[in-house]
Design an enzyme around this catalytic site. Sequence first.
Site, mmCIF file in Angstrom:
data_model
loop_
_atom_site.group_PDB
_atom_site.id
_atom_site.type_symbol
_atom_site.label_atom_id
_atom_site.label_comp_id
_atom_site.label_asym_id
_atom_site.label_seq_id
_atom_site.Cartn_x
_atom_site.Cartn_y
_atom_site.Cartn_z
ATOM 1 N N THR A 151 0.896 -1.306 -0.007
ATOM 2 C CA THR A 151 -0.114 -0.105 0.086
ATOM 3 C C THR A 151 0.843 1.455 -0.109
ATOM 4 O O THR A 151 1.744 1.185 0.701
ATOM 5 C CB THR A 151 -0.854 0.166 1.299
ATOM 6 O OG1 THR A 151 -1.718 -1.282 1.357
ATOM 7 C CG2 THR A 151 -1.584 1.237 1.436
ATOM 8 N N GLY A 203 0.995 -3.687 4.824
ATOM 9 C CA GLY A 203 1.166 -5.115 5.368
ATOM 10 C C GLY A 203 -0.143 -5.753 5.306
ATOM 11 O O GLY A 203 -1.108 -5.579 4.515
#
Length: 302
Positions: A151, A203
């Site tokens: 991300t 994550g």
Amino acid sequence: MTWGTIATWRMAAEGINEASKLLKGKGTADDAVEKLVKTVEANPLYKSVGYGGLPNEEGVVQMDAAFMDGDTMAQGAVAAIENVLHAVSVARLLSHQHYNSFRVGAGATKFAQLSGCEMTNMLTAKAKTEWQEKLQKEKNEKMSSYNGHDTVGAITLDQQGSMAAATSTSGLFMKKDGRIGDSPLSGSGLYVDSEVGGAAATGLGEDIMKGCLSYEIVRKMAEGLSPQAACDQTVYPFVHKLKKRYGRVGEISLIALNKQGQWGIATNVEFTFCVATSNEEEKIFMANPGVDDTTVISTVRQ
Ligand code: SD4
């Protein structure tokens, strides 16, 4: 005057450069963080954010994004949005609304369309080929789907003392239709308060959400911890806790920036990130978990 910006992964380097230009010229934290994230979203080479992002199991690119203004605490977010080039801009638009500021699926896509956001098919030929190959492999080898994910999460501090944070992701490659990660969720994927600082995560969303880690880091900074101490003292104890009580833990990396322009980071895997501040040139760093719940940070040769 002090300014600063930090963002996850080396793919944010160009975005950090764009944000720095704005911040140096007294631009706002809100504009800078949106510009940073848009730069990553527009690049088809990045397989986990925006255009060129890898699709879900059904071959559809569904994106999650969020935007938060640290002065007003206003937040906007979208999840499982489709066919929009800049999910972060949709999130920023939604942050201007008191009601209906977090929209998912078809409702989010409809809002983007009606607001005049640039709409496009986000599945590039390259991403489609990768998806088809993965489907084939899974048939043959029964592999785990959950890989190929990064991300972009970013925090900015402007010369006026305002802060902002934003995230954008196409989530986990081969995720289930409608699966949403931590990235659009307040307190998990991001959080920022201009009187303290901000944090953002990357994550395995399912595990990051279990700890509301971005909020927890900002809370610790408000108690007086430096960004690095707040990251270390939030991420590593939580990783141990999940291992012990849940039995396992995925990849978790958090970045933080405080209102003085100091930054910090903690991670349980090798992780790259980018920083630029009024005191430090733009740089790409690599972080690794160290001994005794500390983080080892080194510069990446550019
Ligand atoms: C998610 N946190 O959807 C995102 C993916 C990611 O590095 O950041 N991966 O769970």
